[in-house]
Motif scaffolding. Structure first.
Motif, PDB file in Angstrom:
ATOM      1  N   UNK A  37       0.828  -1.210   0.000  1.00 22.76           N
ATOM      2  CA  UNK A  37       0.000   0.000   0.000  1.00 22.76           C
ATOM      3  C   UNK A  37       0.859   1.255   0.000  1.00 22.76           C
ATOM      4  N   UNK A  38       1.935   1.218   0.793  1.00 21.29           N
ATOM      5  CA  UNK A  38       2.847   2.368   0.836  1.00 21.29           C
ATOM      6  C   UNK A  38       3.471   2.614  -0.534  1.00 21.29           C
ATOM      7  N   UNK A  39       3.873   1.549  -1.206  1.00 18.08           N
ATOM      8  CA  UNK A  39       4.534   1.691  -2.499  1.00 18.08           C
ATOM      9  C   UNK A  39       3.577   2.167  -3.588  1.00 18.08           C
ATOM     10  N   UNK A  40       2.272   1.964  -3.400  1.00 17.28           N
ATOM     11  CA  UNK A  40       1.294   2.470  -4.371  1.00 17.28           C
ATOM     12  C   UNK A  40       1.346   3.995  -4.453  1.00 17.28           C
ATOM     13  N   UNK A  41       1.681   4.635  -3.351  1.00 19.57           N
ATOM     14  CA  UNK A  41       1.784   6.096  -3.341  1.00 19.57           C
ATOM     15  C   UNK A  41       3.210   6.565  -3.172  1.00 19.57           C
ATOM     16  N   UNK A  42       4.153   5.788  -3.711  1.00 20.66           N
ATOM     17  CA  UNK A  42       5.579   6.068  -3.495  1.00 20.66           C
ATOM     18  C   UNK A  42       5.982   7.451  -3.990  1.00 20.66           C
ATOM     19  N   UNK A  43       5.334   7.921  -5.070  1.00 23.54           N
ATOM     20  CA  UNK A  43       5.729   9.218  -5.626  1.00 23.54           C
ATOM     21  C   UNK A  43       5.420  10.374  -4.672  1.00 23.54           C
ATOM     22  N   UNK A  44       4.479  10.164  -3.763  1.00 26.49           N
ATOM     23  CA  UNK A  44       4.121  11.220  -2.815  1.00 26.49           C
ATOM     24  C   UNK A  44       4.707  10.991  -1.427  1.00 26.49           C
ATOM     25  N   UNK A  45       5.340   9.848  -1.211  1.00 26.27           N
ATOM     26  CA  UNK A  45       5.883   9.519   0.111  1.00 26.27           C
ATOM     27  C   UNK A  45       7.316  10.024   0.238  1.00 26.27           C
ATOM     28  N   UNK A  46       7.766  10.317   1.454  1.00 23.77           N
ATOM     29  CA  UNK A  46       9.168  10.682   1.661  1.00 23.77           C
ATOM     30  C   UNK A  46      10.102   9.603   1.120  1.00 23.77           C
ATOM     31  N   UNK A  47      11.194  10.019   0.503  1.00 22.77           N
ATOM     32  CA  UNK A  47      12.097   9.064  -0.128  1.00 22.77           C
ATOM     33  C   UNK A  47      12.677   8.062   0.859  1.00 22.77           C
ATOM     34  N   UNK A  48      12.938   8.506   2.087  1.00 18.12           N
ATOM     35  CA  UNK A  48      13.509   7.576   3.072  1.00 18.12           C
ATOM     36  C   UNK A  48      12.494   6.484   3.417  1.00 18.12           C
ATOM     37  N   UNK A  49      11.197   6.817   3.434  1.00 15.20           N
ATOM     38  CA  UNK A  49      10.181   5.797   3.679  1.00 15.20           C
ATOM     39  C   UNK A  49      10.223   4.742   2.577  1.00 15.20           C
ATOM     40  N   UNK A  50      10.284   5.200   1.337  1.00 21.25           N
ATOM     41  CA  UNK A  50      10.258   4.299   0.190  1.00 21.25           C
ATOM     42  C   UNK A  50      11.498   3.409   0.181  1.00 21.25           C
ATOM     43  N   UNK A  51      12.667   4.001   0.431  1.00 25.21           N
ATOM     44  CA  UNK A  51      13.915   3.232   0.416  1.00 25.21           C
ATOM     45  C   UNK A  51      13.908   2.144   1.482  1.00 25.21           C
ATOM     46  N   UNK A  52      13.489   2.490   2.691  1.00 20.38           N
ATOM     47  CA  UNK A  52      13.460   1.503   3.772  1.00 20.38           C
ATOM     48  C   UNK A  52      12.366   0.470   3.544  1.00 20.38           C
ATOM     49  N   UNK A  53      11.259   0.904   2.959  1.00 31.07           N
ATOM     50  CA  UNK A  53      10.171  -0.038   2.677  1.00 31.07           C
ATOM     51  C   UNK A  53      10.620  -1.103   1.696  1.00 31.07           C
ATOM     52  N   UNK A  54      11.394  -0.728   0.700  1.00 35.11           N
ATOM     53  CA  UNK A  54      11.899  -1.704  -0.269  1.00 35.11           C
ATOM     54  C   UNK A  54      12.806  -2.733   0.420  1.00 35.11           C
ATOM     55  N   UNK A  55      13.651  -2.262   1.323  1.00 34.81           N
ATOM     56  CA  UNK A  55      14.533  -3.181   2.051  1.00 34.81           C
ATOM     57  C   UNK A  55      13.721  -4.132   2.928  1.00 34.81           C
ATOM     58  N   UNK A  56      12.713  -3.603   3.625  1.00 35.13           N
ATOM     59  CA  UNK A  56      11.884  -4.455   4.468  1.00 35.13           C
ATOM     60  C   UNK A  56      11.111  -5.469   3.639  1.00 35.13           C
ATOM     61  N   UNK A  57      10.640  -5.045   2.468  1.00 33.38           N
ATOM     62  CA  UNK A  57       9.892  -5.947   1.600  1.00 33.38           C
ATOM     63  C   UNK A  57      10.754  -7.124   1.160  1.00 33.38           C
ATOM     64  N   UNK A  58      11.976  -6.845   0.713  1.00 32.88           N
ATOM     65  CA  UNK A  58      12.862  -7.916   0.278  1.00 32.88           C
ATOM     66  C   UNK A  58      13.203  -8.850   1.429  1.00 32.88           C
ATOM     67  N   UNK A  59      13.391  -8.293   2.602  1.00 36.21           N
ATOM     68  CA  UNK A  59      13.728  -9.103   3.765  1.00 36.21           C
ATOM     69  C   UNK A  59      12.575 -10.023   4.129  1.00 36.21           C
ATOM     70  N   UNK A  60      11.345  -9.486   4.141  1.00 33.71           N
ATOM     71  CA  UNK A  60      10.187 -10.300   4.507  1.00 33.71           C
ATOM     72  C   UNK A  60       9.910 -11.380   3.469  1.00 33.71           C
ATOM     73  N   UNK A  61      10.131 -11.068   2.211  1.00 34.20           N
ATOM     74  CA  UNK A  61       9.902 -12.069   1.162  1.00 34.20           C
ATOM     75  C   UNK A  61      10.825 -13.272   1.342  1.00 34.20           C
ATOM     76  N   UNK A  62      12.037 -13.037   1.803  1.00 30.82           N
ATOM     77  CA  UNK A  62      12.992 -14.129   1.987  1.00 30.82           C
ATOM     78  C   UNK A  62      12.903 -14.814   3.333  1.00 30.82           C
ATOM     79  N   UNK A  63      12.037 -14.313   4.224  1.00 27.52           N
ATOM     80  CA  UNK A  63      11.941 -14.868   5.574  1.00 27.52           C
ATOM     81  C   UNK A  63      11.178 -16.185   5.562  1.00 27.52           C
ATOM     82  N   UNK A  64      11.752 -17.210   6.166  1.00 27.89           N
ATOM     83  CA  UNK A  64      11.117 -18.523   6.242  1.00 27.89           C
ATOM     84  C   UNK A  64      11.044 -18.987   7.685  1.00 27.89           C
ATOM     85  N   UNK A  65       9.922 -19.612   8.015  1.00 22.95           N
ATOM     86  CA  UNK A  65       9.759 -20.182   9.351  1.00 22.95           C
ATOM     87  C   UNK A  65      10.698 -21.370   9.540  1.00 22.95           C
ATOM     88  N   UNK A  66      10.954 -21.678  10.811  1.00 27.66           N
ATOM     89  CA  UNK A  66      11.744 -22.855  11.192  1.00 27.66           C
ATOM     90  C   UNK A  66      13.147 -22.844  10.584  1.00 27.66           C
TER      91      UNK A  66
END
Length: 318
Positions: A148-177
């Motif tokens: 949802x944040x990335x849908x409005x990335x053009x209007x969001x502070x750049x630091x929010x967008x940059x950190x959001x991308x890092x968090x997204x990649x991290x969560x995608x690679x996160x596996x249980x156990x």
């Protein structure tokens, strides 16, 4: 400009005297078009604080680091009598402060059910929801909020967008156990104990960590039996460790809280907190063969702490 109009309309509804309106005008006079979301949010809060003692107290609380074990109650934030313009936006301001003080569960609770259309700082709302969900390993919720944040990335502070991308990649690679997941949960326990939280939720997390480690050890034993020590054609145990980067949360567990836990039966192959030293060392050696050294150090330190807590419990109940 639009937020200022809303703030002045609120003052009119409160029948603010001319002197208060003059103070409010002064608050907004030098903002200009370059004011960011957070600055606009704080100006709005400062306008409310001219007449609302609850908002004034919240602004005072959020102006300094957390300095007391218990948070003061803020029931007015969810009181239907509080105007939505005040309640919704001050919830975002409060949650921002909670996240900055490592109070992620509390932040998610404060922001629960808030939508970007409810507030004047939608990117800030989504960003701090994302940070809290990422830290607490709420993978699905975190990815949804980041999207949802990335849908409005053009209007969001750049630091929010940059950190959001890092968090997204991290969560995608996160596996249980996996040990990466276990190490992060251990760090969450450390954080909670540092805050003096040692209740039911901490005990549940600790129990789930022990269960996960039992499963990992069992898998290692099976791989060693099938592939001659875990390094054969069946694949290395390191395949279990997947992350987009190093695990910064993988640190020995500290903590200032008492950290008392209740032991529960989680199967015949468990009982880590009560293992004799020789058996615990043997199990740790099995982990050490297949995983990086920092994970072994985290696990060893964690179970030293669990064993120490168990000893305290036994001394209290001879």
């Amino acid at each position: 400009a639009e937020v200022k109009v809303q703030a002045m309309a609120w003052l009119d509804q409160q029948k603010a005297p001319p002197s208060v309106r003059q103070e409010a005008e002064a608050l907004w006079s030098d903002l200009g078009q370059s004011g960011g979301e957070v600055e606009v949010l704080y100006r709005l809060g400062a306008t409310f604080a001219l007449l609302d003692k609850n908002v004034l107290g919240l602004l005072h609380l959020c102006s300094k680091p957390k300095d007391q074990p218990l948070l003061p109650a803020q029931p007015w934030l969810t009181d239907p009598a509080t105007p939505p313009l005040v309640a919704c936006n001050m919830r975002v301001l409060y949650a921002r402060w909670l996240v900055q003080n490592d109070l992620y569960d509390e932040a998610l609770e404060v922001l629960a059910e808030l939508k970007p259309t409810d507030v004047v700082a939608p990117a800030t709302l989504l960003f701090y929801q994302s940070v809290a969900a990422h830290t607490l390993l709420h993978k699905e919720k975190g990815l949804q909020t980041i999207a949802k944040l990335m849908e409005g990335a053009e209007d969001a502070p750049r630091r929010y967008v940059a950190l959001a991308r890092l968090m997204e990649e991290d969560l995608k690679g996160l596996q249980d156990e996996t040990l990466d997941h276990v190490a992060r949960r251990m760090n969450d326990v450390r954080r909670r104990l540092d805050l003096g939280h040692a209740g039911k939720k901490v005990r549940q997390v600790e129990d789930s960590i022990i269960e996960s480690l039992d499963k990992i050890i069992k898998k290692l034993e099976e791989q060693q039996q099938q592939g001659g020590g875990g390094g054969g054609g069946g694949g290395s145990p390191q395949d279990n460790i997947r992350s987009s980067g190093p695990a910064p949360d993988s640190v020995p567990i500290g903590g200032k809280g008492p950290g008392l836990v209740d032991r529960k039966d989680i199967g015949a192959g468990s009982g880590w907190g009560n293992l004799p030293p020789k058996e615990r060392e043997e199990a740790l050696q099995k982990l050490g063969r297949g995983f990086p050294a920092q994970f072994r150090e985290v696990i060893e330190e964690y179970f030293r702490r669990v064993a120490a807590e168990g000893a305290k419990d036994n001394s209290r109940n001879p």
